[in-house]
Motif scaffolding. Structure first.
Motif, short mmCIF file in Angstrom:
data_model
loop_
_atom_site.label_atom_id
_atom_site.label_comp_id
_atom_site.label_asym_id
_atom_site.label_seq_id
_atom_site.Cartn_x
_atom_site.Cartn_y
_atom_site.Cartn_z
N ASP A 10 -0.01 -8.90 6.50
CA ASP A 10 -0.18 -10.34 6.29
C ASP A 10 -1.46 -10.86 6.93
O ASP A 10 -2.21 -11.62 6.31
CB ASP A 10 1.02 -11.12 6.85
N ASP A 11 -1.69 -10.46 8.17
CA ASP A 11 -2.89 -10.92 8.88
C ASP A 11 -4.17 -10.51 8.14
O ASP A 11 -5.10 -11.30 8.00
CB ASP A 11 -2.92 -10.37 10.31
N ILE A 12 -4.20 -9.27 7.69
CA ILE A 12 -5.38 -8.77 6.97
C ILE A 12 -5.57 -9.52 5.66
O ILE A 12 -6.68 -9.96 5.33
CB ILE A 12 -5.27 -7.26 6.73
N THR A 18 -9.13 -10.55 -0.74
CA THR A 18 -9.14 -9.68 -1.91
C THR A 18 -8.47 -8.35 -1.60
O THR A 18 -8.49 -7.88 -0.46
CB THR A 18 -10.57 -9.40 -2.42
N LEU A 19 -7.90 -7.74 -2.62
CA LEU A 19 -7.22 -6.46 -2.44
C LEU A 19 -8.19 -5.40 -1.94
O LEU A 19 -7.91 -4.70 -0.96
CB LEU A 19 -6.56 -6.00 -3.73
N SER A 22 -9.33 -6.09 1.72
CA SER A 22 -8.17 -5.99 2.61
C SER A 22 -7.74 -4.53 2.79
O SER A 22 -7.48 -4.08 3.90
CB SER A 22 -7.00 -6.80 2.06
N GLU A 23 -7.70 -3.81 1.69
CA GLU A 23 -7.29 -2.41 1.77
C GLU A 23 -8.31 -1.57 2.53
O GLU A 23 -7.94 -0.71 3.33
CB GLU A 23 -7.07 -1.84 0.36
N ASP A 24 -9.60 -1.83 2.31
CA ASP A 24 -10.64 -1.11 3.06
C ASP A 24 -10.51 -1.36 4.56
O ASP A 24 -10.62 -0.42 5.36
CB ASP A 24 -12.03 -1.53 2.59
N ILE A 25 -10.28 -2.60 4.94
CA ILE A 25 -10.13 -2.95 6.35
C ILE A 25 -8.91 -2.24 6.93
O ILE A 25 -8.97 -1.65 8.02
CB ILE A 25 -10.02 -4.48 6.54
N LYS A 53 -0.70 4.07 -2.54
CA LYS A 53 -0.48 2.79 -3.21
C LYS A 53 0.30 1.78 -2.40
O LYS A 53 0.53 0.66 -2.84
CB LYS A 53 0.26 3.04 -4.53
N GLY A 54 0.69 2.15 -1.19
CA GLY A 54 1.55 1.29 -0.39
C GLY A 54 0.97 -0.08 -0.08
O GLY A 54 1.62 -1.10 -0.26
N PHE A 55 -0.27 -0.11 0.39
CA PHE A 55 -0.87 -1.40 0.74
C PHE A 55 -1.03 -2.27 -0.50
O PHE A 55 -0.74 -3.47 -0.47
CB PHE A 55 -2.22 -1.20 1.44
N ALA A 56 -1.49 -1.68 -1.60
CA ALA A 56 -1.67 -2.44 -2.85
C ALA A 56 -0.33 -3.00 -3.34
O ALA A 56 -0.27 -4.13 -3.81
CB ALA A 56 -2.31 -1.57 -3.92
N TYR A 57 0.72 -2.22 -3.19
CA TYR A 57 2.06 -2.67 -3.57
C TYR A 57 2.43 -3.92 -2.76
O TYR A 57 2.88 -4.92 -3.31
CB TYR A 57 3.07 -1.55 -3.34
N TYR A 58 2.24 -3.83 -1.44
CA TYR A 58 2.57 -4.97 -0.60
C TYR A 58 1.69 -6.17 -0.94
O TYR A 58 2.17 -7.31 -1.01
CB TYR A 58 2.42 -4.62 0.88
N TYR A 59 0.42 -5.94 -1.17
CA TYR A 59 -0.53 -7.01 -1.50
C TYR A 59 -0.05 -7.77 -2.74
O TYR A 59 -0.03 -9.01 -2.76
CB TYR A 59 -1.92 -6.42 -1.74
N GLU A 60 0.31 -7.04 -3.79
CA GLU A 60 0.78 -7.68 -5.02
C GLU A 60 2.03 -8.51 -4.78
O GLU A 60 2.16 -9.63 -5.29
CB GLU A 60 1.02 -6.63 -6.11
#
Length: 78
Positions: A10-12, A18-19, A22-25, A53-60
């Motif tokens: 959430d913080d990121i 942007t996905l 955020s994912e790179d960070i 795909k975990g972070f992208a899943y949470y992001y969506e």
């Protein structure tokens, strides 16, 4: 898991929006923090999501939740 990793997600997301960024960070944070990496792997395993795909899943999911909040506010304006 030593803490709720979704707080970090959430913080990121709130900070970088942007996905891709955020994912790179997040991935760079995991490279520097092995405990974070272990917590992420455990989180993915618990949900049955591939680590790639975990972070992208949470992001969506996060973005959809935020959109639904705005939609419900718009419904009350009518």
């Amino acid at each position: 898991m030593s803490y709720d990793i979704t707080i970090t997600f959430d913080d990121i997301i709130k900070q970088y929006r942007t996905l891709d960024l955020s994912e790179d960070i997040f991935r760079s944070m995991m490279a520097e923090d092995k405990q974070l990496e272990a917590d992420y792997k455990e989180w993915c395993d618990t949900l049955g999501i591939p680590e790639r795909k975990g972070f992208a899943y949470y992001y969506e999911e996060y973005i959809e939740q935020q959109d639904s909040i705005w939609d419900s506010l718009d419904d009350h304006d009518e």
